[in-house]
Every structure is written in structure tokens, then in C-alpha cells.
Design an enzyme around this catalytic site. Structure first.
Site, PDB file in Angstrom:
ATOM      1  N   GLY A  12       0.821  -1.200   0.000  1.00 10.38           N
ATOM      2  CA  GLY A  12       0.000   0.000   0.000  1.00 10.38           C
ATOM      3  C   GLY A  12       0.857   1.252   0.000  1.00 10.38           C
ATOM      4  O   GLY A  12       2.090   1.194   0.029  1.00 10.38           O
ATOM      5  N   ASP A  13       0.194   2.407  -0.068  1.00 15.19           N
ATOM      6  CA  ASP A  13       0.873   3.715  -0.029  1.00 15.19           C
ATOM      7  C   ASP A  13       1.840   3.906  -1.193  1.00 15.19           C
ATOM      8  O   ASP A  13       2.827   4.632  -1.079  1.00 15.19           O
ATOM      9  CB  ASP A  13       1.640   3.900   1.295  1.00 15.19           C
ATOM     10  N   GLU A  14       1.557   3.280  -2.339  1.00 18.42           N
ATOM     11  CA  GLU A  14       2.483   3.352  -3.474  1.00 18.42           C
ATOM     12  C   GLU A  14       2.287   4.618  -4.310  1.00 18.42           C
ATOM     13  O   GLU A  14       3.031   4.848  -5.262  1.00 18.42           O
ATOM     14  CB  GLU A  14       2.304   2.138  -4.400  1.00 18.42           C
ATOM     15  N   LYS A  16      -1.103   5.596  -5.351  1.00 19.47           N
ATOM     16  CA  LYS A  16      -2.265   5.371  -6.222  1.00 19.47           C
ATOM     17  C   LYS A  16      -3.051   6.645  -6.457  1.00 19.47           C
ATOM     18  O   LYS A  16      -3.593   6.856  -7.535  1.00 19.47           O
ATOM     19  CB  LYS A  16      -3.170   4.291  -5.623  1.00 19.47           C
ATOM     20  N   GLY A  40      -6.120   6.154   2.697  1.00 23.03           N
ATOM     21  CA  GLY A  40      -6.128   7.555   2.293  1.00 23.03           C
ATOM     22  C   GLY A  40      -5.231   7.782   1.092  1.00 23.03           C
ATOM     23  O   GLY A  40      -4.099   7.322   1.057  1.00 23.03           O
ATOM     24  N   HIS A  41      -5.741   8.508   0.106  1.00 26.35           N
ATOM     25  CA  HIS A  41      -4.953   8.858  -1.070  1.00 26.35           C
ATOM     26  C   HIS A  41      -4.700  10.356  -1.065  1.00 26.35           C
ATOM     27  O   HIS A  41      -5.647  11.143  -1.031  1.00 26.35           O
ATOM     28  CB  HIS A  41      -5.679   8.448  -2.355  1.00 26.35           C
ATOM     29  N   THR A 129      -5.740   0.348  11.369  1.00 26.10           N
ATOM     30  CA  THR A 129      -5.978   1.784  11.503  1.00 26.10           C
ATOM     31  C   THR A 129      -7.085   2.086  12.503  1.00 26.10           C
ATOM     32  O   THR A 129      -7.386   3.248  12.758  1.00 26.10           O
ATOM     33  CB  THR A 129      -6.368   2.392  10.149  1.00 26.10           C
ATOM     34  N   ARG A 143     -23.174 -12.483   7.599  1.00 27.81           N
ATOM     35  CA  ARG A 143     -24.521 -12.214   7.074  1.00 27.81           C
ATOM     36  C   ARG A 143     -25.395 -11.428   8.049  1.00 27.81           C
ATOM     37  O   ARG A 143     -26.601 -11.610   8.103  1.00 27.81           O
ATOM     38  CB  ARG A 143     -25.220 -13.529   6.675  1.00 27.81           C
ATOM     39  N   GLN A 223      -5.017  -0.269  -0.621  1.00 29.22           N
ATOM     40  CA  GLN A 223      -3.879  -0.986  -0.049  1.00 29.22           C
ATOM     41  C   GLN A 223      -2.971  -1.543  -1.164  1.00 29.22           C
ATOM     42  O   GLN A 223      -2.776  -0.879  -2.164  1.00 29.22           O
ATOM     43  CB  GLN A 223      -4.344  -2.092   0.908  1.00 29.22           C
ATOM     44  N   THR A 238      -4.982  -6.847   5.115  1.00 25.21           N
ATOM     45  CA  THR A 238      -6.274  -6.180   5.210  1.00 25.21           C
ATOM     46  C   THR A 238      -7.381  -7.227   5.102  1.00 25.21           C
ATOM     47  O   THR A 238      -7.107  -8.422   4.961  1.00 25.21           O
ATOM     48  CB  THR A 238      -6.399  -5.087   4.137  1.00 25.21           C
ATOM     49  N   VAL A 299      -3.936   8.663   6.745  1.00 22.33           N
ATOM     50  CA  VAL A 299      -5.113   8.451   7.593  1.00 22.33           C
ATOM     51  C   VAL A 299      -4.741   8.551   9.062  1.00 22.33           C
ATOM     52  O   VAL A 299      -5.408   9.221   9.842  1.00 22.33           O
ATOM     53  CB  VAL A 299      -5.755   7.081   7.295  1.00 22.33           C
ATOM     54  N   ASP A 332      12.272  10.391  -7.237  1.00 21.15           N
ATOM     55  CA  ASP A 332      13.000  11.581  -6.788  1.00 21.15           C
ATOM     56  C   ASP A 332      13.483  11.476  -5.342  1.00 21.15           C
ATOM     57  O   ASP A 332      14.468  12.118  -4.952  1.00 21.15           O
ATOM     58  CB  ASP A 332      12.114  12.820  -6.931  1.00 21.15           C
TER      59      ASP A 332
END
Length: 427
Positions: A12-14, A16, A40-41, A129, A143, A223, A238, A299, A332
Site C-alpha cells: 500500500g501507499d504506493e 495510487k 487515504g490517497h 488503523t 450475514r 492498499q 487487510t 489516515v 525523486d
């Protein structure tokens, strides 16, 4: 067909958010298919920074329609707050945002239970989280979940909440906690229903119709592959399907609707929370990457663990997702390092392997190849040929070692700080 899946290839956190925002410039429909507000994005447009947790990143593109599919779980209050924050920034959501009528709702007792269990777990904690994601998916599988469509019938919604609270009450009591009353939960839901029910739609048909008419459709995961419930570093994962196949199950479309899969990877690696991370750096270099890369959860604010890029993990991600091209982000951040290390294989007691030993990752030792670093700033570069040769060498090594070409290379946080090598929507 023109449906493209964007999927994280690491923990995750790549990046996106930036990539979906970038590809969303030419997308007609952007759909999120899994996860909840634990993902979070962060989007940077000019000097403005926007964090979205539920709503697809494509919402910043004025003409793009956005949908949230039934594979997600949604916190009603948090979603409404997110919509209000976007509207306050001048981002219109009315008639542009649709929510699956089958989506499951995160309710206050889910968040309480998540926090209670994580606190009680001590050294065996997962590192969640505490947003209630896991307990909500548990209710879904048991269900007894509450879906958006259930809010159309207040009596039914009340009954479902009562049943869930009765089932969870012994768990909360054993953990020393207390759950809210049925009346308190339903009272909030009645207010939230007035805001959310107008968004309700059959998102499966919406997406399928868009693909059939030739629209450009972007399918956004949450994720990353290594956090997938089936394919990740279990149990530190997750609660949903984070791989490309999750787009089909989470939305309700057939696999033949998918045109291409874009995998996201940082030029290094990060992980939030607990679990194995074989290439992790525990020294000043790891802290330098964390600070320069701004590696703190959007997040939770938690500092992310940092490490070197893992090529066996990327090969694994390419396998389970069917990745057609990479979006390589945060190149960078490595500027200024004397050398850059790349994990190329793993050592096990019986010998070395170029494959990721996912079932035995805790006992595997990363083996590195070290490349000379570069000092030149690359934020203004817009062509691969204009990159410092040593930075370009890292990109080409990722391509060769994974047998997957790069489509996009990010050289800074802004939308314009991007090298686009291939249009993901084009055949």
C-alpha cells in the site's frame, strides 16, 4: 474495451492517488472496488493538497464520474464529511458520485471493537488503523451486515443493528469495552440516510454499460498486493481483496471486461503497521528516506517503515495481478544517495530463490545488488532519456527483472511531475 485496473504492488501507499488522478484526466468513469477509509490517497494539485479516503481519486477531474462499488465498506459519517470538504474546495460531487446500494456500512460499534481488539492484542497486534474495517467485513461474511439499501427500510435497519450488537456484546465485554445502544446507532443512521440514499446506484450495471459503450473506465484498488487477504503476508493483511481480481468481485463485472492492469510501486518500499518486511532499513538512511518521502500515513499520521525495493515481491505482484505495466513512483526521493540497493533474490536454508517465498517470508533473507546513486534533482525531467543515467538504470532494471515495462515514472508529488511512457488506455 477500455477498463484499466490500477493496483498497488507493495504494502500500500504506493502513490495510487496521484496515478489515478493522472490517468483520470482521460477517464470517463473512475470506480473504487475495495477497502474503506483506512486507505487515504493524497492528491497534490498545484499548491493544494487533498486527502480522499472513500471517494475515488478521479473526483478532482471535473468531467469524470466516480463510483464506489459493493466490495468497499463505507463509514457514513466520514463519507459525508469527505463530500462536504470537497464541496468546500469547489469540487462538485452532485450527480458525479454514485454509491453501490449493496455496500456495507461501518458503524460506531465496528470502530470500538477494532480498537478494543487491537489494544488487547499487545505483541500480536496487526497494526490496523482502528477504522472498523475488519469487524465490518466480519459482519458481512457473518450475514448480519447493514448495507446502504437497508436504510430504505428503517425497521429492517434497526433489526440488523440489534442483531449485530447482540452478537458483538460478549466480545466487547470480554475486552472491557461497552458498545452503543441500538437507538444511538439508528438515530445517526436516519440522519445519514438522507444524504447517502440519493447516491445509491446499481454500480455493477453502471460499470458494465460504460465498458460496453467504449468509455474509458478506471478501476481503483486500495492498499496493496502484499496486504491482500489471500495473497499477502497473512495474518498481517487487510480484510478485502487488494489484487486486480478484486475489481471483478468487488464491482460485479466479468474478467473479460478488464483491458489492462497497471501496477504501482515506489522506487523503494514502505510498510505501515506490523508484519514481515525483509528489506526494511532500521538506520539513518531509512529515516532519511522517510523524511524526504513524507512517509507518514495520510489516515493515521503514523510513520511508515521504509526499506529497499523488492524485485521478487514485484515479480510476485506481477504474477497474481497480471500486471501489464508499472507506474513507478517517488523516484525523486532517492536523489542524493551514494548508492541504491535492490533486493534481487532471497536466501533460504535450502538455497537462493528469485521467487518471493510468501509462505516463509519471515525466515527468508534478502540478497541485494547495489547500484551507484545520483545527485541531480529530477523534478523537472519529463523524459526517460533526460533522467540521470543512474536513475534511468534503476527504472530499466525494474523492467528487465520483472519482465514488465514502465508506463509511468513519477519524479515528484505534483501531477505535472510525471514521465508518461505509454497511455494505459491505448491498445
Amino acid at each position: 474495451m477500455s477498463a484499466v485496473v490500477v493496483v498497488g504492488a507493495q504494502w500500500g501507499d504506493e502513490g495510487k492517488g496521484k496515478v489515478v488522478d493522472l490517468l483520470g484526466e482521460s477517464a470517463d468513469l473512475v470506480v473504487r472496488y475495495a477497502g474503506g477509509p483506512n486507505a487515504g490517497h493524497t492528491l497534490v494539485v498545484g499548491a493544494d493538497k487533498v486527502v480522499v479516503r472513500h471517494i475515488p481519486s478521479g473526483i478532482l477531474q471535473p468531467r469524470t464520474i466516480c463510483a464506489m462499488a459493493q466490495g468497499m465498506v463505507v463509514d457514513p459519517g466520514a463519507l459525508i464529511a469527505e463530500m462536504d470538504a470537497l464541496e468546500a474546495r469547489g469540487v462538485v460531487t452532485k450527480d458525479r458520485l454514485f454509491l453501490s446500494e449493496l455496500v456495507h456500512l461501518i458503524l460506531p460499534y465496528h470502530q470500538i471493537l477494532d480498537a478494543l481488539r487491537e489494544t488487547a492484542a499487545a505483541e500480536r497486534k496487526i497494526g490496523t488503523t482502528k477504522k472498523g474495517i475488519g469487524p465490518t467485513y466480519e459482519d458481512k461474511v457473518a450475514r448480519r451486515g447493514v448495507r446502504l439499501t437497508d436504510l430504505r427500510d428503517p425497521a429492517r435497519a434497526r433489526g440488523l443493528v440489534a442483531a449485530a450488537l447482540a452478537a458483538w456484546a460478549p466480545v466487547a465485554a470480554a475486552l472491557g469495552g461497552e458498545l452503543p445502544s441500538v437507538d444511538a446507532v439508528v438515530r445517526d443512521l436516519e440522519k445519514q440516510a438522507a444524504r447517502l440514499l440519493p447516491l445509491a446506484a446499481d454500480t455493477s450495471r453502471l460499470v458494465d454499460a460504460a465498458v460496453k459503450r467504449g468509455a474509458r473506465v478506471l478501476l481503483e484498488g486500495a492498499q496493496g498486493t502484499m496486504l491482500d487477504i489471500d495473497h499477502g503476508t497473512y495474518p498481517y493483511v487487510t480484510s478485502s481483496s487488494a489484487v486486480a481480481g478484486g475489481a471483478c468481485t468487488g464491482i460485479g463485472i466479468g474478467p473479460n471486461r478488464i483491458h489492462r492492469v497497471v501496477g504501482l510501486t515506489k522506487a523503494y518500499a514502505t510498510r505501515v503497521g506490523e508484519g514481515p518486511f525483509p528489506t526494511e532499513l532500521h538506520d539513518e538512511l531509512g529515516e532519511r528516506i522517510r523524511q524526504r518521502g513524507g512517509e507518514f500515513g495520510s489516515v493515521t499520521g503514523r510513520p511508515r517503515r521504509t526499506g529497499w525495493i523488492d524485485l521478487p515481491a514485484l515479480r510476485y505482484a506481477a504474477l497474481v495481478n497480471g500486471i501489464d505495466g508499472w507506474a513507478i513512483t517517488k523516484l525523486d526521493v532517492l536523489t542524493g544517495l551514494d548508492e541504491v540497493a535492490v533486493c534481487t533474490e532471497y536466501a533460504l536454508p535450502e538455497g537462493n530463490t528469485r521467487d518471493l517465498p510468501i509462505a516463509r517470508i519471515g525466515e527468508a533473507k534478502a540478497i541485494y545488488q547495489r547500484l551507484p546513486g545520483w545527485k541531480e534533482e529530477i523534478g523537472a525531467v519529463r523524459s526517460l532519456d533526460d533522467l540521470p543515467s543512474r536513475a534511468a538504470d534503476l527504472v530499466r532494471m525494474i523492467e528487465v527483472e520483472t519482465e514488465v515495462p514502465a508506463f509511468v515514472v513519477s519524479v515528484g508529488p505534483r501531477r505535472d511531475q510525471t514521465i508518461v511512457l505509454r497511455d494505459a488506455f491505448e491498445a
